[in-house]
Design a protein around this motif. Structure first.
Motif, PDB file in Angstrom:
ATOM      1  N   VAL A 135      18.843  -0.317   6.916  1.00  0.00           N
ATOM      2  CA  VAL A 135      18.316  -1.426   6.117  1.00  0.00           C
ATOM      3  C   VAL A 135      17.558  -0.834   4.943  1.00  0.00           C
ATOM      4  CG1 VAL A 135      18.120  -3.061   8.029  1.00  0.00           C
ATOM      5  CG2 VAL A 135      16.193  -1.580   7.497  1.00  0.00           C
ATOM      6  N   SER A 136      17.125  -1.688   4.040  1.00  0.00           N
ATOM      7  CA  SER A 136      16.357  -1.197   2.891  1.00  0.00           C
ATOM      8  C   SER A 136      14.938  -0.827   3.317  1.00  0.00           C
ATOM      9  CB  SER A 136      16.297  -2.270   1.803  1.00  0.00           C
ATOM     10  OG  SER A 136      15.501  -3.350   2.243  1.00  0.00           O
ATOM     11  N   GLN A 137      14.328   0.023   2.523  1.00  0.00           N
ATOM     12  CA  GLN A 137      12.955   0.422   2.807  1.00  0.00           C
ATOM     13  C   GLN A 137      12.024  -0.781   2.654  1.00  0.00           C
ATOM     14  OE1 GLN A 137      11.552   3.664   0.420  1.00  0.00           O
ATOM     15  NE2 GLN A 137       9.814   4.066   1.753  1.00  0.00           N
ATOM     16  N   HIS A 138      12.369  -1.686   1.749  1.00  0.00           N
ATOM     17  CA  HIS A 138      11.582  -2.913   1.567  1.00  0.00           C
ATOM     18  C   HIS A 138      11.562  -3.737   2.858  1.00  0.00           C
ATOM     19  CE1 HIS A 138       9.901  -6.478  -0.303  1.00  0.00           C
ATOM     20  NE2 HIS A 138      10.883  -7.159   0.231  1.00  0.00           N
ATOM     21  N   LYS A 139      12.703  -3.834   3.526  1.00  0.00           N
ATOM     22  CA  LYS A 139      12.778  -4.576   4.787  1.00  0.00           C
ATOM     23  C   LYS A 139      11.892  -3.925   5.851  1.00  0.00           C
ATOM     24  CE  LYS A 139      14.336  -7.447   7.890  1.00  0.00           C
ATOM     25  NZ  LYS A 139      13.759  -8.777   7.966  1.00  0.00           N
ATOM     26  N   VAL A 140      11.840  -2.611   5.871  1.00  0.00           N
ATOM     27  CA  VAL A 140      10.983  -1.902   6.823  1.00  0.00           C
ATOM     28  C   VAL A 140       9.522  -2.236   6.543  1.00  0.00           C
ATOM     29  CG1 VAL A 140      10.215   0.355   7.630  1.00  0.00           C
ATOM     30  CG2 VAL A 140      12.633  -0.039   7.187  1.00  0.00           C
ATOM     31  N   TRP A 141       9.108  -2.135   5.276  1.00  0.00           N
ATOM     32  CA  TRP A 141       7.734  -2.452   4.909  1.00  0.00           C
ATOM     33  C   TRP A 141       7.396  -3.898   5.277  1.00  0.00           C
ATOM     34  CZ3 TRP A 141       3.583   0.145   3.013  1.00  0.00           C
ATOM     35  CH2 TRP A 141       3.786   1.453   2.612  1.00  0.00           C
ATOM     36  N   LYS A 142       8.290  -4.819   4.965  1.00  0.00           N
ATOM     37  CA  LYS A 142       8.052  -6.240   5.236  1.00  0.00           C
ATOM     38  C   LYS A 142       7.892  -6.487   6.735  1.00  0.00           C
ATOM     39  CE  LYS A 142      10.019 -10.767   4.319  1.00  0.00           C
ATOM     40  NZ  LYS A 142      11.151 -11.511   3.789  1.00  0.00           N
ATOM     41  N   THR A 143       8.747  -5.881   7.542  1.00  0.00           N
ATOM     42  CA  THR A 143       8.674  -6.036   8.995  1.00  0.00           C
ATOM     43  C   THR A 143       7.366  -5.473   9.537  1.00  0.00           C
ATOM     44  OG1 THR A 143      11.080  -5.915   9.164  1.00  0.00           O
ATOM     45  CG2 THR A 143       9.829  -5.525  11.172  1.00  0.00           C
ATOM     46  N   LEU A 144       6.970  -4.322   9.034  1.00  0.00           N
ATOM     47  CA  LEU A 144       5.711  -3.723   9.481  1.00  0.00           C
ATOM     48  C   LEU A 144       4.518  -4.606   9.117  1.00  0.00           C
ATOM     49  CD1 LEU A 144       6.339   0.041   8.662  1.00  0.00           C
ATOM     50  CD2 LEU A 144       6.428  -1.082  10.887  1.00  0.00           C
ATOM     51  N   ARG A 145       4.526  -5.129   7.911  1.00  0.00           N
ATOM     52  CA  ARG A 145       3.417  -5.999   7.488  1.00  0.00           C
ATOM     53  C   ARG A 145       3.365  -7.279   8.318  1.00  0.00           C
ATOM     54  NH1 ARG A 145       4.789  -4.530   2.114  1.00  0.00           N
ATOM     55  NH2 ARG A 145       6.014  -6.434   1.980  1.00  0.00           N
ATOM     56  N   GLU A 146       4.532  -7.866   8.619  1.00  0.00           N
ATOM     57  CA  GLU A 146       4.569  -9.084   9.426  1.00  0.00           C
ATOM     58  C   GLU A 146       3.998  -8.847  10.821  1.00  0.00           C
ATOM     59  OE1 GLU A 146       8.644 -10.289   9.412  1.00  0.00           O
ATOM     60  OE2 GLU A 146       8.484 -11.291   7.470  1.00  0.00           O
ATOM     61  N   ASN A 147       4.114  -7.616  11.298  1.00  0.00           N
ATOM     62  CA  ASN A 147       3.597  -7.267  12.619  1.00  0.00           C
ATOM     63  C   ASN A 147       2.243  -6.567  12.543  1.00  0.00           C
ATOM     64  OD1 ASN A 147       5.782  -7.876  14.770  1.00  0.00           O
ATOM     65  ND2 ASN A 147       6.874  -7.152  12.960  1.00  0.00           N
ATOM     66  N   GLN A 148       1.605  -6.680  11.399  1.00  0.00           N
ATOM     67  CA  GLN A 148       0.277  -6.128  11.141  1.00  0.00           C
ATOM     68  C   GLN A 148       0.208  -4.621  11.405  1.00  0.00           C
ATOM     69  OE1 GLN A 148      -2.332  -8.661  13.385  1.00  0.00           O
ATOM     70  NE2 GLN A 148      -2.168 -10.307  11.901  1.00  0.00           N
ATOM     71  N   LEU A 149       1.256  -3.934  11.001  1.00  0.00           N
ATOM     72  CA  LEU A 149       1.287  -2.475  11.057  1.00  0.00           C
ATOM     73  C   LEU A 149       1.339  -1.962   9.623  1.00  0.00           C
ATOM     74  CD1 LEU A 149       3.957  -2.086  13.873  1.00  0.00           C
ATOM     75  CD2 LEU A 149       1.493  -1.794  14.093  1.00  0.00           C
ATOM     76  N   TYR A 150       0.564  -0.947   9.339  1.00  0.00           N
ATOM     77  CA  TYR A 150       0.492  -0.435   7.991  1.00  0.00           C
ATOM     78  C   TYR A 150       0.724   1.071   8.002  1.00  0.00           C
ATOM     79  CZ  TYR A 150      -1.461  -4.998   7.353  1.00  0.00           C
ATOM     80  OH  TYR A 150      -1.630  -6.349   7.354  1.00  0.00           O
ATOM     81  N   PRO A 151       1.856   1.518   7.446  1.00  0.00           N
ATOM     82  CA  PRO A 151       2.165   2.946   7.457  1.00  0.00           C
ATOM     83  C   PRO A 151       1.210   3.714   6.549  1.00  0.00           C
ATOM     84  CG  PRO A 151       3.779   1.761   6.162  1.00  0.00           C
ATOM     85  CD  PRO A 151       2.898   0.736   6.795  1.00  0.00           C
ATOM     86  N   PHE A 152       0.872   4.894   6.987  1.00  0.00           N
ATOM     87  CA  PHE A 152       0.014   5.765   6.199  1.00  0.00           C
ATOM     88  C   PHE A 152       0.295   7.201   6.600  1.00  0.00           C
ATOM     89  CE2 PHE A 152      -2.200   4.830  10.088  1.00  0.00           C
ATOM     90  CZ  PHE A 152      -2.760   6.033  10.455  1.00  0.00           C
TER      91      PHE A 152
END
Length: 125
Positions: free
Chosen positions: A103-120
């Motif tokens: 999937v796109s990297q945008h979809k990964v970011w969106k999914t993480l944000r929806e689940n209140q996960l923030y990559p760092f």
């Protein structure tokens, strides 16, 4: 989150606004008196509802393309795959997860944000 009005509430708001000769503050006050058990809209809401009805011919607000719909199974499986990758190795980059799940990297970011996960990235100081 904003209150979502039912169709009958919106119609009552339009009627009240008309009865009050398009004076929003008066319409808001009289609406509160007439319907004490309902959510009381602000005067600005009467103007918005009227303008939306004039502009679009609809009284309900457009809530986006997928508003209120169940997500398709393939979307749920994709999101589960993303979350599984993060659970297995929290240090995996969003780019790598996107490549693995296809999937796109945008979809990964969106999914993480929806689940209140923030990559760092951990940086030692």
């Amino acid at each position: 989150m904003a209150h979502v009005y039912a169709n009958n509430e919106l119609v009552d708001m339009l009627l009240m606004y008309g009865e009050c000769h398009q004076v929003a503050a008066e319409a808001s006050r009289r609406y509160s008196e007439r319907f004490p058990n309902r959510f009381h809209p602000t005067p600005r809401r009467f103007v918005y509802v009227t303008q939306r009805a004039r502009d679009t011919g609809q009284i309900q607000e457009h809530r986006g393309r997928h508003a209120g719909r169940a997500r398709p199974r393939h979307m749920l499986q994709t999101e589960e795959g993303i979350l599984d990758n993060v659970e297995d190795d929290p240090s995996t980059s969003t780019r790598e997860i996107a490549r693995q799940v296809n999937v796109s990297q945008h979809k990964v970011w969106k999914t993480l944000r929806e689940n209140q996960l923030y990559p760092f990235h951990v940086q030692r100081v």
